[in-house]
Write a protein that holds these residues in place. Structure first.
Motif, mmCIF file in Angstrom:
data_model
loop_
_atom_site.group_PDB
_atom_site.id
_atom_site.type_symbol
_atom_site.label_atom_id
_atom_site.label_comp_id
_atom_site.label_asym_id
_atom_site.label_seq_id
_atom_site.Cartn_x
_atom_site.Cartn_y
_atom_site.Cartn_z
ATOM 1 N N UNK A 187 15.851 -95.611 30.181
ATOM 2 C CA UNK A 187 14.743 -96.499 30.588
ATOM 3 C C UNK A 187 14.806 -96.776 32.091
ATOM 4 N N UNK A 188 15.997 -97.039 32.582
ATOM 5 C CA UNK A 188 16.152 -97.374 34.004
ATOM 6 C C UNK A 188 15.777 -96.178 34.876
ATOM 7 N N UNK A 189 16.218 -94.992 34.452
ATOM 8 C CA UNK A 189 15.911 -93.792 35.250
ATOM 9 C C UNK A 189 14.400 -93.552 35.257
ATOM 10 N N UNK A 190 13.800 -93.661 34.076
ATOM 11 C CA UNK A 190 12.358 -93.441 33.936
ATOM 12 C C UNK A 190 11.567 -94.443 34.787
ATOM 13 N N UNK A 228 9.539 -93.792 38.452
ATOM 14 C CA UNK A 228 8.080 -93.980 38.520
ATOM 15 C C UNK A 228 7.709 -95.001 39.599
ATOM 16 N N UNK A 229 8.493 -96.079 39.674
ATOM 17 C CA UNK A 229 8.231 -97.098 40.700
ATOM 18 C C UNK A 229 8.417 -96.486 42.094
ATOM 19 N N UNK A 230 9.445 -95.678 42.256
ATOM 20 C CA UNK A 230 9.697 -95.062 43.572
ATOM 21 C C UNK A 230 8.517 -94.195 43.996
ATOM 22 N N UNK A 231 7.997 -93.400 43.044
ATOM 23 C CA UNK A 231 6.877 -92.509 43.372
ATOM 24 C C UNK A 231 5.642 -93.329 43.745
ATOM 25 N N UNK A 232 5.408 -94.386 42.973
ATOM 26 C CA UNK A 232 4.222 -95.219 43.237
ATOM 27 C C UNK A 232 4.354 -95.954 44.577
ATOM 28 N N UNK A 233 5.522 -96.558 44.795
ATOM 29 C CA UNK A 233 5.697 -97.343 46.022
ATOM 30 C C UNK A 233 5.626 -96.429 47.247
ATOM 31 N N UNK A 291 13.294 -87.710 41.770
ATOM 32 C CA UNK A 291 13.930 -88.621 40.803
ATOM 33 C C UNK A 291 13.246 -88.563 39.436
ATOM 34 N N UNK A 292 11.975 -88.116 39.415
ATOM 35 C CA UNK A 292 11.277 -87.979 38.119
ATOM 36 C C UNK A 292 11.636 -86.664 37.435
ATOM 37 N N UNK A 311 17.370 -84.841 33.854
ATOM 38 C CA UNK A 311 16.476 -85.071 32.725
ATOM 39 C C UNK A 311 15.149 -85.612 33.242
ATOM 40 N N UNK A 312 14.076 -84.857 32.997
ATOM 41 C CA UNK A 312 12.754 -85.249 33.491
ATOM 42 C C UNK A 312 12.311 -86.562 32.826
ATOM 43 N N UNK A 313 11.226 -87.129 33.354
ATOM 44 C CA UNK A 313 10.686 -88.365 32.759
ATOM 45 C C UNK A 313 10.342 -88.152 31.285
ATOM 46 N N UNK A 314 9.844 -86.946 30.972
ATOM 47 C CA UNK A 314 9.469 -86.660 29.573
ATOM 48 C C UNK A 314 10.719 -86.715 28.678
ATOM 49 N N UNK A 315 11.810 -86.152 29.170
ATOM 50 C CA UNK A 315 13.051 -86.164 28.374
ATOM 51 C C UNK A 315 13.555 -87.608 28.195
ATOM 52 N N UNK A 316 13.432 -88.433 29.243
ATOM 53 C CA UNK A 316 13.870 -89.841 29.110
ATOM 54 C C UNK A 316 13.013 -90.554 28.055
ATOM 55 N N UNK A 317 11.693 -90.264 28.059
ATOM 56 C CA UNK A 317 10.820 -90.900 27.062
ATOM 57 C C UNK A 317 11.237 -90.487 25.652
ATOM 58 N N UNK A 318 11.603 -89.204 25.494
ATOM 59 C CA UNK A 318 12.018 -88.731 24.166
ATOM 60 C C UNK A 318 13.282 -89.458 23.707
#
Ligand SMILES: Cc1cc2nc3c(=O)[nH]c(=O)nc-3n(C[C@H](O)[C@H](O)[C@H](O)COP(=O)(O)OP(=O)(O)OC[C@H]3O[C@@H](n4cnc5c(N)ncnc54)[C@H](O)[C@@H]3O)c2cc1C
Length: 374
Positions: free
Chosen positions: A312-315, A319-324, A353-354, A358-365
């Motif tokens: 969760x933290x990595x995901x 995402x926050x880093x990319x947005x900011x 970082x996304x 492990x990509x964001x998709x893998x973290x969601x899984x």
């Protein structure tokens, strides 16, 4: 806020080091796509390479929260430098944790002084998300292990002295092995030309009948899956920390810029729409920080939820880093698109970082599997 005074002092020390010895080279390292040697030297001042290792072997027994604070502060100035340190830790920690006293003596102890560079080799050309589909094999032949295979996208490759390599030892089992850059049969592919973290070299590492002595198998040759799963739960918050540092660095740069820049006869920071963006971004950064520190605490205390909180933290942090970083470029207007301003580099750096560890998709899984219990 989970932060005791000793962490505050440590944070301030790393921040001072970053401001004086690492940030000044960040742009040059990026533009020239060269290894951040200045950062490697700077790490020695606070003995940062030694941070995660036990005092019994000469380390500082810094927990995952301390390691995260360290990477967050370095990434605030230079993401490539924070990656360099993180990868050295990721290569050495499994050796310190599961290696024999001989391996610790030969590899870990001399590395703590800060001159040795290490890599972790998991990803292969068939797809990094499918770690357990690894095709690299290690076969025991007499007093040696013989490794054959190809690892892809390996950070610090060709600059590292030691490579911690995941390889299949039987149909269903894996081991991890310590390979030195001068061992026969190891070679390196071309350096990849990347979007960001350009100071961190990335290349294939190839093993062609690479022969290493028997004792360089780290721990049990059939427990590699367990060792790597355990280490990913620990390294994922560290990627979150890197992402958080990039977010904070981009946010700080944007705040400074909008206070200095005047348009329509007033500071950009006075526009209400801009203030809305600032309020939003600051809130997301703080939420990311709290989730990250909570995940560090869970890993440090060996809590059952540690693995899912790490994902969760990595995901969330990435995402926050990319947005900011993207908003920080926007707040700079056209200047944000130029490499004269750090936010241009930070936006490119944030994207990785996304993707890695492990990509964001893998973290969601991983998170969904834990929520659904299947
Ligand atoms: C700069 C950089 C540095 C790196 N450093 C290292 C390193 O030091 N050591 C190391 O071992 N590796 C390293 N990596 C590799 C990195 O961890 C992998 O790139 C990452 O795990 C993704 O693997 P892949 O690139 O093969 O993508 P793929 O696995 O091919 O994935 C492609 C796409 O498919 C999606 N996808 C895959 N499986 C699923 C699924 N089941 N459900 C939904 N979507 C899915 C992915 O999310 C992605 O969007 C690095 C990569 C880069 C770019």
């Amino acid at each position: 806020m989970i932060e005791r005074d000793e962490y505050k002092e440590f944070r301030n020390a790393v921040r001072r080091l970053t401001e004086s010895k690492i940030r000044p080279y960040a742009s040059q390292v990026d533009l020239e796509a060269r290894f951040p040697e200045e950062a490697l030297d700077a790490f020695k001042e606070l003995e940062l390479v030694a941070l995660p290792f036990d005092e019994s072997i000469g380390g500082h027994s810094g927990d995952v929260l301390a390691q995260s604070i360290c990477l967050e502060e370095i990434a605030r100035g230079c993401a490539a430098s924070s990656l360099t340190l993180m990868v050295i830790w990721a290569g050495l920690v499994p050796v310190a944790k599961h290696g024999s006293p001989k391996l610790i003596e030969e590899i870990v102890k001399p590395s703590l002084e800060g001159d040795v560079v290490a890599s972790i080799c998991l990803t292969e050309p068939h797809g990094g998300s499918d770690v357990w589909g690894a095709k690299t094999r290690a076969e025991r032949k007499g007093e040696e292990w013989v490794i054959n295979g190809q690892k892809r996208f390996i950070s610090n490759a060709s600059r590292s002295d030691w490579y911690t390599v995941l390889a299949r030892t039987a149909e269903d089992s894996f081991g991890i092995f310590a390979v030195h850059k001068s061992d026969p049969g190891i070679s390196f592919g071309k350096l990849e030309s990347k979007m960001g973290v350009k100071g961190s070299p990335t290349a294939d590492v190839l093993f062609e009948n690479c022969r290493i002595p028997d004792y360089r198998c780290i721990g049990d040759p059939n427990q590699g899956k367990f060792y790597i799963t355990e280490s990913l739960a620990y390294t994922r918050p560290l990627i979150g920390a890197q992402a958080l540092g990039i977010a904070q660095g981009a946010f700080d740069a944007a705040v400074q810029y909008i206070k200095e820049r005047e348009v329509f006869g007033q500071q950009v920071a006075r526009f209400q729409m801009v203030r809305g963006t600032i309020g939003d971004l600051a809130t997301k950064i703080e939420a990311a920080r709290q989730l990250l520190y909570r995940s560090c605490e869970a890993v440090d205390n060996g809590e059952e939820e540690a693995r899912v909180l790490a994902s969760m933290a990595k995901l969330f942090c990435s995402n926050v880093a990319m947005e900011v970083a993207t908003e920080a470029v926007q707040l700079h207007g056209g200047s944000g698109y130029l490499n004269d301003f750090p936010v241009e580099r930070m936006m490119r750096d944030a994207k990785i970082a996304q993707i890695y560890e492990g990509t964001s998709e893998i973290q969601k899984l991983i998170v969904a599997k834990s929520m659904l219990s299947n």
